[in-house]
Design an enzyme around this catalytic site. Structure first.
Site, short mmCIF file in Angstrom:
data_model
loop_
_atom_site.label_atom_id
_atom_site.label_comp_id
_atom_site.label_asym_id
_atom_site.label_seq_id
_atom_site.Cartn_x
_atom_site.Cartn_y
_atom_site.Cartn_z
N CYS A 69 0.82 -1.20 0.00
CA CYS A 69 0.00 0.00 0.00
C CYS A 69 0.86 1.26 0.00
O CYS A 69 1.81 1.36 0.76
CB CYS A 69 -0.84 -0.08 1.28
SG CYS A 69 -1.62 1.41 1.71
N ARG B 211 -8.42 -4.86 -13.61
CA ARG B 211 -9.84 -4.72 -13.31
C ARG B 211 -10.58 -3.89 -14.34
O ARG B 211 -11.72 -4.12 -14.65
CB ARG B 211 -10.04 -4.07 -11.94
CG ARG B 211 -9.96 -5.04 -10.80
CD ARG B 211 -10.71 -4.51 -9.60
NE ARG B 211 -10.23 -3.23 -9.12
CZ ARG B 211 -9.16 -3.07 -8.37
NH1 ARG B 211 -8.44 -4.11 -8.03
NH2 ARG B 211 -8.78 -1.88 -7.95
N ASP C 181 -6.71 -4.85 9.89
CA ASP C 181 -6.34 -5.14 8.51
C ASP C 181 -5.07 -4.41 8.09
O ASP C 181 -5.08 -3.20 7.87
CB ASP C 181 -7.51 -4.74 7.59
CG ASP C 181 -7.16 -4.94 6.12
OD1 ASP C 181 -6.21 -5.69 5.83
OD2 ASP C 181 -7.84 -4.34 5.28
P1 XMP Z 1 -0.72 -6.55 4.56
O1 XMP Z 1 0.17 -5.63 5.32
O2 XMP Z 1 -1.10 -7.76 5.33
O3 XMP Z 1 -2.07 -5.71 4.33
O4 XMP Z 1 -0.21 -6.87 3.20
C1 XMP Z 1 -3.15 -6.19 3.60
C2 XMP Z 1 -4.13 -5.07 3.40
O5 XMP Z 1 -3.58 -4.00 2.63
C3 XMP Z 1 -4.64 -3.24 2.06
N1 XMP Z 1 -4.34 -3.01 0.65
C4 XMP Z 1 -4.09 -1.82 0.11
N2 XMP Z 1 -4.10 -0.59 0.64
N3 XMP Z 1 -3.53 0.32 -1.47
C5 XMP Z 1 -3.86 0.48 -0.17
O6 XMP Z 1 -3.93 1.60 0.30
C6 XMP Z 1 -3.51 -0.89 -2.08
O7 XMP Z 1 -3.20 -1.02 -3.28
C7 XMP Z 1 -3.81 -2.01 -1.25
N4 XMP Z 1 -3.92 -3.34 -1.50
C8 XMP Z 1 -4.24 -3.91 -0.31
C9 XMP Z 1 -5.90 -4.06 2.23
O8 XMP Z 1 -6.64 -3.48 3.28
C10 XMP Z 1 -5.37 -5.43 2.59
O9 XMP Z 1 -6.27 -6.22 3.32
#
Ligand code: XMP
Length: 493
Positions: free
Chosen positions: A311, A412, A343
């Site tokens: 992220c 997507r 999360d």
């Molecule tokens: P971890 O740290 O376990 O977190 O890899 C998983 C969570 O990251 C979020 N997520 C994102 N957040 N941009 C974001 O701001 C993204 O592209 C993205 N992809 C995933 C999401 O909440 C996930 O469960």
């Protein structure tokens, strides 16, 4: 000092926990209660959830998660309007295991072996119940009965007929079914009503699965549970309808900024159309955000703005709340009305217990599973220079990416040929990285659970709930705020 004041501006690596008098006789996860609510109505034996990301959770991951006592959320990273692929992932999870198969596939005695084979193949089942035109049980037909024989033979020439079957009248629990199967040395047990009409089928294969995975997350029919993400715009209502039809146990409205009007509209529409379906909403990171979602009827709230491994939201927008502060803020506001899902941001197993103590009922994990066997995506061999030998070796890698990364957004939106600059202009908030491919997520999960049990032991408790209560009663007894040097001593290796 209040807990919130203590954790302001802090995240997982800012704390250690002070060891307490150990009370746990064994750290074996089979002997320690780690159960926690995923939503108000769904309890897990293990507090782990795999993230709805297109490089993390599809059927394979969701099956392992549920077998190990957690749950997976199937991502919606399929193109808008294309619903079937996600639905089929949910269906795959729901059909891997059963308790009692409530409506087993059936065929007429007059059908042909060729038709039976087709049906077995299409429905992916190894046993058909043979039913007479009046609905009565006429026999059982298994894969073995139709192997190596002509297509045109009739089913009733190959089936085991009713008079040679052991059946049970009425419903039956699985332990009793097991006893009957052992006593009669049978592998299938049809259940019939007083008129000999089939009301269920129990198979030894399913009983074995139940024994192998005693902590598995199952629905009332003994099938593995699975959740699915739907988003808040576009096809989300139609998607939700199809996912529920396939047996999804919970819907997750997952948007980057859950405290928003878009979310409000989506939640009202989902509640209006699907009543009290288990509904998880997120993401938020503030007290106002969590209250907003609870008032809209969320059965669980996902907490985390920007801590995720894939992220870049905080880099790109400067908005977000350090994850520990976010959890404490949200837990205080939720005050136990609905479970919170912590999360993102778990980069080492030790952070799991912190996420669970600071407010998460369960923890959602993405990058922690990156590269495991069950993650979707191909394994590619990449040349890597080994530092010691200075030789190039080919190492298997898999892709892990944020759901707002350019790659995920492009897939997507069906923008394969789009100009990269235009895609950048969409405002990507996610990273895409290659990670070394590794073994099954099952080992990763089991290690996490062992570490969680060790943490409970160090914390002087006998179960996860007991540790949560002790921490909540007196956080100061546990929390050690780290200096930069202490952080390096703790986490740099
Ligand atoms: P971890 O740290 O376990 O977190 O890899 C998983 C969570 O990251 C979020 N997520 C994102 N957040 N941009 C974001 O701001 C993204 O592209 C993205 N992809 C995933 C999401 O909440 C996930 O469960």
């Amino acid at each position: 000092m209040s807990l919130l004041e203590l954790v302001r501006g802090c995240t997982f690596d800012d704390f250690l926990l002070a060891p307490q008098l150990g009370e746990l006789p064994s750290r074996n996860p089979a002997l320690v209660d780690l159960s926690a609510p995923f939503t108000t109505g769904i309890r897990l034996q293990r507090p782990l959830v795999s993230a709805n990301m297109d490089t993390v959770t599809r059927a394979a991951m969701a099956i392992v998660m549920a077998e190990e006592g957690g749950i997976g959320v199937i991502d919606r990273g399929f193109r808008s309007g294309v619903i079937e692929p996600q639905v089929s992932e949910v269906a795959k999870v729901k059909r891997t295991q059963h308790g009692v198969v409530a409506d087993p596939r059936s065929i007429a005695p007059s059908a042909t072996v060729g038709e039976a084979r087709q049906l077995m193949h299409a429905a992916r089942v190894g046993t058909l119940v043979v039913t007479a035109p009046d609905g009565r049980l006429a026999g059982l037909l298994t894969e073995r009965d139709v192997r190596f024989v002509g297509e045109r033979l009739r089913v009733d020439e190959r089936m085991t007929p009713r008079e040679r079957l052991i059946v049970h009248r009425g419903s039956l629990g699985l332990p009793e079914a097991e006893q009957l199967m052992v006593a009669h040395k049978i592998k299938k047990l049809p259940l019939v009503d007083d008129d000999d009409r089939v009301i269920g089928l129990i198979t030894s294969r399913d009983l074995i699965k139940h024994r192998e995975h005693p902590f598995a997350t199952r629905d009332a029919l003994g099938r593995l549970r699975v959740a699915a993400a739907i988003g808040a715009t576009g096809d989300y209502l139609e998607r939700a309808a199809e996912l529920l039809r396939a047996g999804a146990d919970a819907l997750v409205i997952d948007i980057a900024h859950g405290h928003s009007r878009v979310m409000e509209r989506a939640m009202r529409a989902v509640r209006a159309r699907f009543g009290d379906v288990p509904l998880v909403a997120g993401n938020v990171a503030t007290a106002e955000g969590v209250r907003f979602l609870i008032e809209l009827g969320a059965d669980a709230v996902k907490v985390g703005i920007g801590p995720g491994g894939g992220c870049t939201t905080r880099l790109a927008t400067n908005f977000g709340v350090p994850q520990v502060e976010a959890l404490v803020r949200c837990a205080e506001a939720a005050s136990g009305r609905v479970p919170l899902i912590a999360d993102g941001g778990v980069r080492r197993d030790g952070a799991i217990v912190l996420a669970l103590l600071f407010g998460g009922s369960t923890v959602m994990l993405g990058s922690a599973f990156a590269g495991t066997l069950e993650t979707p995506g191909e394994t590619v061999l990449k040349p890597v220079l080994m530092p010691e030998s200075q030789k190039m070796v080919r190492v298997p890698f898999k892709v892990f990416r944020g759901m707002a990364s350019v790659g995920a957004v492009r897939d997507r939106l069906d923008l394969e040929d789009a100009d990269p600059d235009e895609l950048e202009a969409l405002g990507a908030e996610g990273l895409e990285v290659s990670v070394p491919a590794r073994g099954s997520a099952r080992g990763v999960i089991q290690n996490m659970l062992r570490h969680l049990c060790s943490a409970i032991s160090y914390g002087g408790a006998r179960s996860l709930d007991e540790l949560r209560r002790a921490f909540a009663a007196d956080p100061g007894r546990f929390l050690i705020r780290l200096s930069a040097a202490a952080r390096a001593e703790s986490f740099q290796r």
